[in-house]
Design a protein around this motif. Structure first.
Motif, PDB file in Angstrom:
ATOM      1  N   PRO A 160      14.583 -10.625   1.759  1.00 27.20           N
ATOM      2  CA  PRO A 160      13.601 -10.896   0.701  1.00 27.20           C
ATOM      3  C   PRO A 160      12.182 -10.949   1.264  1.00 27.20           C
ATOM      4  O   PRO A 160      11.964 -11.376   2.386  1.00 27.20           O
ATOM      5  N   GLY A 161      11.241 -10.505   0.456  1.00 31.06           N
ATOM      6  CA  GLY A 161       9.848 -10.442   0.899  1.00 31.06           C
ATOM      7  C   GLY A 161       9.275 -11.802   1.247  1.00 31.06           C
ATOM      8  O   GLY A 161       9.464 -12.768   0.520  1.00 31.06           O
ATOM      9  N   GLN A 162       8.589 -11.866   2.349  1.00 28.10           N
ATOM     10  CA  GLN A 162       7.957 -13.101   2.812  1.00 28.10           C
ATOM     11  C   GLN A 162       6.431 -13.019   2.768  1.00 28.10           C
ATOM     12  O   GLN A 162       5.759 -14.000   2.990  1.00 28.10           O
ATOM     13  N   VAL A 163       5.912 -11.826   2.527  1.00 20.29           N
ATOM     14  CA  VAL A 163       4.474 -11.596   2.551  1.00 20.29           C
ATOM     15  C   VAL A 163       3.992 -11.455   1.116  1.00 20.29           C
ATOM     16  O   VAL A 163       4.602 -10.774   0.307  1.00 20.29           O
ATOM     17  N   HIS A 164       2.878 -12.106   0.800  1.00 19.37           N
ATOM     18  CA  HIS A 164       2.274 -11.949  -0.519  1.00 19.37           C
ATOM     19  C   HIS A 164       1.341 -10.750  -0.456  1.00 19.37           C
ATOM     20  O   HIS A 164       0.313 -10.788   0.196  1.00 19.37           O
ATOM     21  N   VAL A 165       1.743  -9.670  -1.117  1.00 24.51           N
ATOM     22  CA  VAL A 165       0.966  -8.436  -1.072  1.00 24.51           C
ATOM     23  C   VAL A 165       0.391  -8.129  -2.442  1.00 24.51           C
ATOM     24  O   VAL A 165       0.951  -8.488  -3.466  1.00 24.51           O
ATOM     25  N   SER A 166      -0.749  -7.457  -2.415  1.00 24.01           N
ATOM     26  CA  SER A 166      -1.329  -6.909  -3.633  1.00 24.01           C
ATOM     27  C   SER A 166      -0.935  -5.435  -3.670  1.00 24.01           C
ATOM     28  O   SER A 166      -1.417  -4.643  -2.864  1.00 24.01           O
ATOM     29  N   ILE A 167      -0.052  -5.102  -4.598  1.00 25.19           N
ATOM     30  CA  ILE A 167       0.464  -3.740  -4.642  1.00 25.19           C
ATOM     31  C   ILE A 167      -0.662  -2.743  -4.848  1.00 25.19           C
ATOM     32  O   ILE A 167      -0.686  -1.688  -4.224  1.00 25.19           O
ATOM     33  N   ALA A 168      -1.643  -3.073  -5.679  1.00 29.69           N
ATOM     34  CA  ALA A 168      -2.751  -2.158  -5.934  1.00 29.69           C
ATOM     35  C   ALA A 168      -3.563  -1.896  -4.659  1.00 29.69           C
ATOM     36  O   ALA A 168      -3.967  -0.755  -4.394  1.00 29.69           O
ATOM     37  N   LYS A 169      -3.769  -2.929  -3.855  1.00 29.19           N
ATOM     38  CA  LYS A 169      -4.523  -2.746  -2.604  1.00 29.19           C
ATOM     39  C   LYS A 169      -3.743  -1.912  -1.598  1.00 29.19           C
ATOM     40  O   LYS A 169      -4.316  -1.076  -0.903  1.00 29.19           O
ATOM     41  N   TRP A 170      -2.439  -2.131  -1.507  1.00 28.28           N
ATOM     42  CA  TRP A 170      -1.619  -1.344  -0.577  1.00 28.28           C
ATOM     43  C   TRP A 170      -1.577   0.117  -1.000  1.00 28.28           C
ATOM     44  O   TRP A 170      -1.682   1.016  -0.166  1.00 28.28           O
ATOM     45  N   ILE A 171      -1.413   0.358  -2.292  1.00 27.49           N
ATOM     46  CA  ILE A 171      -1.394   1.737  -2.787  1.00 27.49           C
ATOM     47  C   ILE A 171      -2.738   2.405  -2.543  1.00 27.49           C
ATOM     48  O   ILE A 171      -2.811   3.530  -2.044  1.00 27.49           O
ATOM     49  N   GLY A 172      -3.827   1.714  -2.866  1.00 23.70           N
ATOM     50  CA  GLY A 172      -5.160   2.275  -2.677  1.00 23.70           C
ATOM     51  C   GLY A 172      -5.491   2.540  -1.218  1.00 23.70           C
ATOM     52  O   GLY A 172      -6.029   3.599  -0.871  1.00 23.70           O
ATOM     53  N   ALA A 173      -5.168   1.586  -0.353  1.00 25.25           N
ATOM     54  CA  ALA A 173      -5.472   1.754   1.070  1.00 25.25           C
ATOM     55  C   ALA A 173      -4.671   2.898   1.680  1.00 25.25           C
ATOM     56  O   ALA A 173      -5.212   3.726   2.416  1.00 25.25           O
ATOM     57  N   SER A 174      -3.401   2.961   1.348  1.00 22.58           N
ATOM     58  CA  SER A 174      -2.566   4.020   1.895  1.00 22.58           C
ATOM     59  C   SER A 174      -3.000   5.389   1.361  1.00 22.58           C
ATOM     60  O   SER A 174      -3.039   6.374   2.107  1.00 22.58           O
ATOM     61  N   ALA A 175      -3.344   5.459   0.084  1.00 24.65           N
ATOM     62  CA  ALA A 175      -3.818   6.723  -0.490  1.00 24.65           C
ATOM     63  C   ALA A 175      -5.106   7.168   0.186  1.00 24.65           C
ATOM     64  O   ALA A 175      -5.275   8.353   0.511  1.00 24.65           O
ATOM     65  N   CYS A 176      -6.020   6.234   0.434  1.00 22.06           N
ATOM     66  CA  CYS A 176      -7.287   6.584   1.097  1.00 22.06           C
ATOM     67  C   CYS A 176      -7.061   7.038   2.536  1.00 22.06           C
ATOM     68  O   CYS A 176      -7.673   8.005   2.996  1.00 22.06           O
ATOM     69  N   ILE A 177      -6.185   6.365   3.241  1.00 25.96           N
ATOM     70  CA  ILE A 177      -5.916   6.728   4.635  1.00 25.96           C
ATOM     71  C   ILE A 177      -5.309   8.117   4.728  1.00 25.96           C
ATOM     72  O   ILE A 177      -5.758   8.958   5.513  1.00 25.96           O
ATOM     73  N   PHE A 178      -4.303   8.384   3.891  1.00 31.32           N
ATOM     74  CA  PHE A 178      -3.668   9.699   3.945  1.00 31.32           C
ATOM     75  C   PHE A 178      -4.586  10.797   3.411  1.00 31.32           C
ATOM     76  O   PHE A 178      -4.526  11.931   3.875  1.00 31.32           O
TER      77      PHE A 178
END
Length: 112
Positions: free
Chosen positions: A40-58
């Motif tokens: 189970p997930g232990q990290v509090h993530v912002s899905i929008a930030k992860w999607i945006g950051a990964s999209a920008c990096i790629f």
């Protein structure tokens, strides 16, 4: 890489952004919700930030290296799949033991 046309760079950036967003969603899910390997997930993530950051990096990588972004995307997806299937070799451990005993027995009979 100097001879890559601008249209190829832009198309690669677009493809990188689309698949980067998918990879970002997968990583946010694995770290924040549930991972087969981590539990189970232990990290509090912002899905929008992860999607945006990964999209920008790629997208940036696609802009820089052109059509080779497909290889990078494939490697990233393969790494995620390999991470999630650690220890899942397809056979239960008792089957491995039976196969090992048959091979040892066959080798012993053959050498006898």
């Amino acid at each position: 890489m100097k001879n890559i046309s601008l249209s190829e760079r832009l198309a690669s950036a677009f493809i990188g952004a689309i698949f980067g967003a998918v990879i970002g969603f997968i990583m946010a899910w694995l770290l924040g919700v549930y991972s087969q390997t981590l539990g189970p997930g232990q990290v509090h993530v912002s899905i929008a930030k992860w999607i945006g950051a990964s999209a920008c990096i790629f997208a940036l990588i696609g802009l820089l290296i052109g059509q080779h972004i497909a290889t990078m995307i494939g490697n990233a997806l393969t790494a995620l799949l390999e991470f999630e299937t650690i220890g899942d070799n397809g056979f239960p451990s008792w089957w491995k033991l039976i196969i090992l005993l048959v091979v040892i027995g066959g080798g012993w009979l053959w050498l006898k």
